[in-house]
Motif scaffolding. Sequence first.
Motif, PDB file in Angstrom:
ATOM      1  N   ALA A  88      -8.568   0.882   1.843  1.00  0.00           N
ATOM      2  CA  ALA A  88      -7.400   0.510   2.643  1.00  0.00           C
ATOM      3  C   ALA A  88      -6.344  -0.144   1.762  1.00  0.00           C
ATOM      4  CB  ALA A  88      -7.811  -0.440   3.768  1.00  0.00           C
ATOM      5  N   TYR A  89      -5.093  -0.076   2.219  1.00  0.00           N
ATOM      6  CA  TYR A  89      -3.956  -0.635   1.471  1.00  0.00           C
ATOM      7  C   TYR A  89      -3.192  -1.596   2.382  1.00  0.00           C
ATOM      8  CZ  TYR A  89      -5.152   3.431  -1.350  1.00  0.00           C
ATOM      9  OH  TYR A  89      -5.840   4.369  -2.097  1.00  0.00           O
TER      10      TYR A  89
ATOM     11  N   VAL B 129      -4.840   4.540   4.352  1.00  0.00           N
ATOM     12  CA  VAL B 129      -6.230   4.556   3.885  1.00  0.00           C
ATOM     13  C   VAL B 129      -6.477   5.815   3.052  1.00  0.00           C
ATOM     14  CG1 VAL B 129      -7.103   3.234   5.856  1.00  0.00           C
ATOM     15  CG2 VAL B 129      -7.067   5.736   5.960  1.00  0.00           C
ATOM     16  N   THR B 130      -7.452   5.725   2.187  1.00  0.00           N
ATOM     17  CA  THR B 130      -7.956   6.907   1.490  1.00  0.00           C
ATOM     18  C   THR B 130      -9.369   7.150   1.984  1.00  0.00           C
ATOM     19  OG1 THR B 130      -6.593   6.518  -0.470  1.00  0.00           O
ATOM     20  CG2 THR B 130      -8.493   7.961  -0.733  1.00  0.00           C
ATOM     21  N   TYR B 131      -9.596   8.320   2.557  1.00  0.00           N
ATOM     22  CA  TYR B 131     -10.898   8.639   3.136  1.00  0.00           C
ATOM     23  C   TYR B 131     -11.292  10.041   2.706  1.00  0.00           C
ATOM     24  CZ  TYR B 131     -14.506   9.392   6.716  1.00  0.00           C
ATOM     25  OH  TYR B 131     -15.688   9.663   7.374  1.00  0.00           O
ATOM     26  N   LYS B 132     -12.427  10.138   2.066  1.00  0.00           N
ATOM     27  CA  LYS B 132     -12.926  11.408   1.549  1.00  0.00           C
ATOM     28  C   LYS B 132     -11.887  12.094   0.664  1.00  0.00           C
ATOM     29  CE  LYS B 132     -16.334  12.255   5.172  1.00  0.00           C
ATOM     30  NZ  LYS B 132     -16.877  13.210   6.170  1.00  0.00           N
TER      31      LYS B 132
ATOM     32  N   TYR C 273      -3.552   7.902   7.449  1.00  0.00           N
ATOM     33  CA  TYR C 273      -3.181   6.660   8.143  1.00  0.00           C
ATOM     34  C   TYR C 273      -4.140   6.399   9.305  1.00  0.00           C
ATOM     35  CZ  TYR C 273       1.135   6.728   5.475  1.00  0.00           C
ATOM     36  OH  TYR C 273       2.041   6.734   4.441  1.00  0.00           O
ATOM     37  N   PHE C 274      -4.567   5.146   9.385  1.00  0.00           N
ATOM     38  CA  PHE C 274      -5.462   4.690  10.446  1.00  0.00           C
ATOM     39  C   PHE C 274      -4.620   3.991  11.511  1.00  0.00           C
ATOM     40  CE2 PHE C 274      -7.884   1.214  12.312  1.00  0.00           C
ATOM     41  CZ  PHE C 274      -9.085   1.810  12.674  1.00  0.00           C
ATOM     42  N   LYS C 275      -4.797   4.376  12.753  1.00  0.00           N
ATOM     43  CA  LYS C 275      -4.058   3.728  13.844  1.00  0.00           C
ATOM     44  C   LYS C 275      -4.781   2.465  14.268  1.00  0.00           C
ATOM     45  CE  LYS C 275      -4.047   5.214  18.210  1.00  0.00           C
ATOM     46  NZ  LYS C 275      -4.217   3.989  19.074  1.00  0.00           N
TER      47      LYS C 275
END
Length: 241
Positions: free
Chosen positions: A135-136, A156-159, A164-166
Amino acid sequence: MIQSLVLIRILQQHICKKLLMFIRRSNSNNSTSNTEQKQVVAVNHDYSVTANNNVTDKAAADKAAADKAAARSNSESATVDSSSSSETTNPTVDTPFADKAVHTIYTGTNTYLYTTKELTTIATTPLQGNTSVIAYPDGITTALTGKNAGDPAIPVTYKGQNLYFKGTFEGLTSNGLYPDGYYYALTDTVFYGVVKPIDPSVKLDAPFLNGSTWFYFFDGGFTIYSYKNNVWTGNTFLNAQ
């Protein structure tokens, strides 16, 4: 065990016209006997020349005006090319993913991620609970348009994908994103975090009480620890594959 699962579910709720110079030429031809007289008028945005000369002088004036126009055109073209090149090589881009990165474990339920900070386009990769996410926090913004307007957009960086995470609340932990080393005492006997209860980093104001429960989240699942007579015992639940 049912009470423990209920508790875990409760815990999981938490982006010139540029006007070209032009030349107008207006020529007026007047012939008298053996001498040809012409009036040459060259006009642009910053100069005006009027001359009465013979044909030779007229040709010279035309050439001078044409040369000056060509020079201006080349200069403007070079400026445009330079500006375009600058924008290409040094674009002004929102880069929240260049900010400080924080490794977290997402402890909520499966949810959607989005491709833009306005939270309008759902990504093809959903976010699974109890998984590792980068997360940033310095790049968090608020969606301004669409049905998610007003919600925090957490980069976020995911996989391997920047998405972006809500969020529902401000910050990371209130949205179920727990940084390394995080733990929290919900009550005197209920605790949760991404460290085990026996980790040396755990510091509490009072000793654990018999019957205490500790929810430990990790990348791939979670463990529910129970405390009795100075001994912790745990049951581990892994993510569905």
